[in-house]
Motif scaffolding. Sequence first.
Motif, PDB file in Angstrom:
ATOM      1  N   UNK A 170       1.959  12.841  -4.433  1.00 45.34           N
ATOM      2  CA  UNK A 170       3.085  11.912  -4.564  1.00 45.34           C
ATOM      3  C   UNK A 170       2.714  10.529  -4.026  1.00 45.34           C
ATOM      4  N   UNK A 171       1.999  10.489  -2.918  1.00 49.64           N
ATOM      5  CA  UNK A 171       1.588   9.211  -2.333  1.00 49.64           C
ATOM      6  C   UNK A 171       0.604   8.473  -3.240  1.00 49.64           C
ATOM      7  N   UNK A 172      -0.367   9.179  -3.783  1.00 50.09           N
ATOM      8  CA  UNK A 172      -1.340   8.530  -4.666  1.00 50.09           C
ATOM      9  C   UNK A 172      -0.659   7.996  -5.926  1.00 50.09           C
ATOM     10  N   UNK A 173       0.208   8.811  -6.520  1.00 47.84           N
ATOM     11  CA  UNK A 173       0.939   8.356  -7.707  1.00 47.84           C
ATOM     12  C   UNK A 173       1.856   7.180  -7.352  1.00 47.84           C
ATOM     13  N   UNK A 174       2.486   7.233  -6.197  1.00 51.67           N
ATOM     14  CA  UNK A 174       3.345   6.138  -5.754  1.00 51.67           C
ATOM     15  C   UNK A 174       2.561   4.858  -5.512  1.00 51.67           C
TER      16      UNK A 174
END
Length: 176
Positions: free
Chosen positions: A97-101
């Motif tokens: 989720x952090x990488x995509x965000x």
Amino acid sequence: MRMSPPALPRRASAEFIGTAALVAVVVGSGIRADSLSQDIGVRLLANAAATALGLGLLIALIGPLSGAHFNPVVTLSEWWSRRHDSRGRDVLVYIAAQLAGAVTGALLAEAMFGRVPGAWATETRSGLHLLLGEAVATAGLVLVVQGLRRIGRPGLAPVAVAGYIGAAIWFTSSGS
């Protein structure tokens, strides 16, 4: 009575949104600062101030939902320090989720300023000194987060983490 944390999809969504917003603030304030002044000190000050303010607000808003990690290293350090009561699957979901965000936030910032989203950077940012600066900044971030919990003051995270990151932009080469 202790309340149970929100379900994993909700926490992961909070991490995605928070990380996207944070990266949009960092990248967007950098783009804006470049257009406002040719003075590198003024640009760095503008970026550091916007980053610290945005980060503090995001931690205050999203912290109750997901812990407001916004950084895979923070997620890993939180998991490591609490591995007796958390699952590894949660870590992988948070990091995804952090990488995509982060990608979403960078693309959003570029689009907001009329840039072609995803264009290659024109300034080379490589060198051992930059990697060292990132390592020092990240290690300090982990120390602040873990230290606040160990002394029983996690409620200070919005101010302490934001203050540390604002300062780290100045005292490490990673902010250059």
